[in-house]
Design a protein around this motif. Structure first.
Motif, PDB file in Angstrom:
ATOM      1  N   LEU A   1      10.299 -40.081-102.453  1.00  0.00           N
ATOM      2  CA  LEU A   1      10.243 -41.398-103.089  1.00  0.00           C
ATOM      3  C   LEU A   1       9.670 -42.436-102.138  1.00  0.00           C
ATOM      4  O   LEU A   1       9.942 -42.419-100.952  1.00  0.00           O
ATOM      5  N   ASP A   2       8.893 -43.318-102.690  1.00  0.00           N
ATOM      6  CA  ASP A   2       8.368 -44.467-101.958  1.00  0.00           C
ATOM      7  C   ASP A   2       9.540 -45.340-101.513  1.00  0.00           C
ATOM      8  O   ASP A   2      10.560 -45.410-102.193  1.00  0.00           O
ATOM      9  N   GLU A   3       9.414 -46.008-100.391  1.00  0.00           N
ATOM     10  CA  GLU A   3      10.487 -46.871 -99.874  1.00  0.00           C
ATOM     11  C   GLU A   3      10.930 -47.904-100.919  1.00  0.00           C
ATOM     12  O   GLU A   3      12.102 -48.203-101.043  1.00  0.00           O
ATOM     13  N   ASP A   4       9.980 -48.432-101.697  1.00  0.00           N
ATOM     14  CA  ASP A   4      10.314 -49.436-102.708  1.00  0.00           C
ATOM     15  C   ASP A   4      10.974 -48.817-103.938  1.00  0.00           C
ATOM     16  O   ASP A   4      11.426 -49.534-104.806  1.00  0.00           O
ATOM     17  N   GLU A   5      11.027 -47.502-104.036  1.00  0.00           N
ATOM     18  CA  GLU A   5      11.645 -46.845-105.182  1.00  0.00           C
ATOM     19  C   GLU A   5      13.087 -46.438-104.899  1.00  0.00           C
ATOM     20  O   GLU A   5      13.655 -45.653-105.626  1.00  0.00           O
ATOM     21  N   ARG A   6      13.654 -46.987-103.863  1.00  0.00           N
ATOM     22  CA  ARG A   6      15.071 -46.734-103.591  1.00  0.00           C
ATOM     23  C   ARG A   6      15.916 -47.416-104.648  1.00  0.00           C
ATOM     24  O   ARG A   6      15.534 -48.439-105.203  1.00  0.00           O
ATOM     25  N   PHE A   7      17.080 -46.850-104.892  1.00  0.00           N
ATOM     26  CA  PHE A   7      18.047 -47.470-105.793  1.00  0.00           C
ATOM     27  C   PHE A   7      19.055 -48.229-104.950  1.00  0.00           C
ATOM     28  O   PHE A   7      19.599 -47.692-103.986  1.00  0.00           O
ATOM     29  N   LEU A   8      19.295 -49.484-105.307  1.00  0.00           N
ATOM     30  CA  LEU A   8      20.156 -50.363-104.529  1.00  0.00           C
ATOM     31  C   LEU A   8      21.439 -50.695-105.271  1.00  0.00           C
ATOM     32  O   LEU A   8      21.434 -50.831-106.499  1.00  0.00           O
ATOM     33  N   THR A   9      22.510 -50.870-104.510  1.00  0.00           N
ATOM     34  CA  THR A   9      23.727 -51.423-105.090  1.00  0.00           C
ATOM     35  C   THR A   9      23.481 -52.889-105.377  1.00  0.00           C
ATOM     36  O   THR A   9      22.540 -53.495-104.862  1.00  0.00           O
ATOM     37  N   PHE A  10      24.339 -53.489-106.187  1.00  0.00           N
ATOM     38  CA  PHE A  10      24.191 -54.912-106.459  1.00  0.00           C
ATOM     39  C   PHE A  10      24.393 -55.705-105.178  1.00  0.00           C
ATOM     40  O   PHE A  10      23.718 -56.707-104.947  1.00  0.00           O
ATOM     41  N   THR A  11      25.289 -55.251-104.302  1.00  0.00           N
ATOM     42  CA  THR A  11      25.527 -55.936-103.023  1.00  0.00           C
ATOM     43  C   THR A  11      24.272 -55.919-102.164  1.00  0.00           C
ATOM     44  O   THR A  11      23.886 -56.952-101.600  1.00  0.00           O
ATOM     45  N   ASP A  12      23.619 -54.766-102.066  1.00  0.00           N
ATOM     46  CA  ASP A  12      22.379 -54.678-101.285  1.00  0.00           C
ATOM     47  C   ASP A  12      21.275 -55.524-101.917  1.00  0.00           C
ATOM     48  O   ASP A  12      20.462 -56.124-101.214  1.00  0.00           O
ATOM     49  N   THR A  13      21.270 -55.592-103.233  1.00  0.00           N
ATOM     50  CA  THR A  13      20.277 -56.395-103.934  1.00  0.00           C
ATOM     51  C   THR A  13      20.444 -57.872-103.602  1.00  0.00           C
ATOM     52  O   THR A  13      19.461 -58.577-103.349  1.00  0.00           O
ATOM     53  N   VAL A  14      21.684 -58.339-103.571  1.00  0.00           N
ATOM     54  CA  VAL A  14      21.954 -59.742-103.225  1.00  0.00           C
ATOM     55  C   VAL A  14      21.455 -60.036-101.812  1.00  0.00           C
ATOM     56  O   VAL A  14      20.896 -61.101-101.558  1.00  0.00           O
ATOM     57  N   LYS A  15      21.607 -59.083-100.897  1.00  0.00           N
ATOM     58  CA  LYS A  15      21.125 -59.282 -99.523  1.00  0.00           C
ATOM     59  C   LYS A  15      19.606 -59.461 -99.513  1.00  0.00           C
ATOM     60  O   LYS A  15      19.083 -60.296 -98.772  1.00  0.00           O
ATOM     61  N   ILE A  16      18.896 -58.688-100.324  1.00  0.00           N
ATOM     62  CA  ILE A  16      17.440 -58.818-100.394  1.00  0.00           C
ATOM     63  C   ILE A  16      17.055 -60.163-100.999  1.00  0.00           C
ATOM     64  O   ILE A  16      16.135 -60.829-100.532  1.00  0.00           O
ATOM     65  N   LEU A  17      17.779 -60.570-102.040  1.00  0.00           N
ATOM     66  CA  LEU A  17      17.488 -61.844-102.687  1.00  0.00           C
ATOM     67  C   LEU A  17      17.798 -63.019-101.770  1.00  0.00           C
ATOM     68  O   LEU A  17      17.201 -64.081-101.892  1.00  0.00           O
ATOM     69  N   GLY A  18      18.775 -62.831-100.890  1.00  0.00           N
ATOM     70  CA  GLY A  18      19.103 -63.870 -99.928  1.00  0.00           C
ATOM     71  C   GLY A  18      20.069 -64.919-100.440  1.00  0.00           C
ATOM     72  O   GLY A  18      20.465 -65.815 -99.703  1.00  0.00           O
ATOM     73  N   THR A  19      20.457 -64.799-101.692  1.00  0.00           N
ATOM     74  CA  THR A  19      21.376 -65.778-102.268  1.00  0.00           C
ATOM     75  C   THR A  19      22.009 -65.192-103.517  1.00  0.00           C
ATOM     76  O   THR A  19      21.459 -64.269-104.117  1.00  0.00           O
ATOM     77  N   GLY A  20      23.144 -65.745-103.891  1.00  0.00           N
ATOM     78  CA  GLY A  20      23.787 -65.320-105.124  1.00  0.00           C
ATOM     79  C   GLY A  20      24.869 -64.294-104.900  1.00  0.00           C
ATOM     80  O   GLY A  20      25.297 -64.038-103.774  1.00  0.00           O
TER      81      GLY A  20
END
Length: 64
Positions: A1-20
């Motif tokens: 899988l491509d690095e961008d095709e990883r599946f993220l937890t909602f917690t990890d997603t919030v870290k990427i978004l930087g807020t929320g």
């Protein structure tokens, strides 16, 4: 899988978004902006990293 095709937890997603919070990610799913996935042998829902990154709109600087 491509690095961008990883599946993220909602917690990890919030870290990427930087807020929320996880609620922000749930709203994205509810509003149809990203799809949530239930993976085998994994608790909780996941989202694709590529779909989260696609939420960001790259704007070119204006040449005034």
């Amino acid at each position: 899988l491509d690095e961008d095709e990883r599946f993220l937890t909602f917690t990890d997603t919030v870290k990427i978004l930087g807020t929320g919070t996880g609620n922000r990610v749930r709203n994205f799913v509810r509003d149809g902006r990203v799809r949530a996935y239930r993976l085998p042998n994994v608790s909780g829902l996941r989202v694709r990293k590529s779909e989260i990154l696609s939420l960001f709109e790259i704007k070119e600087p204006k040449n005034d």
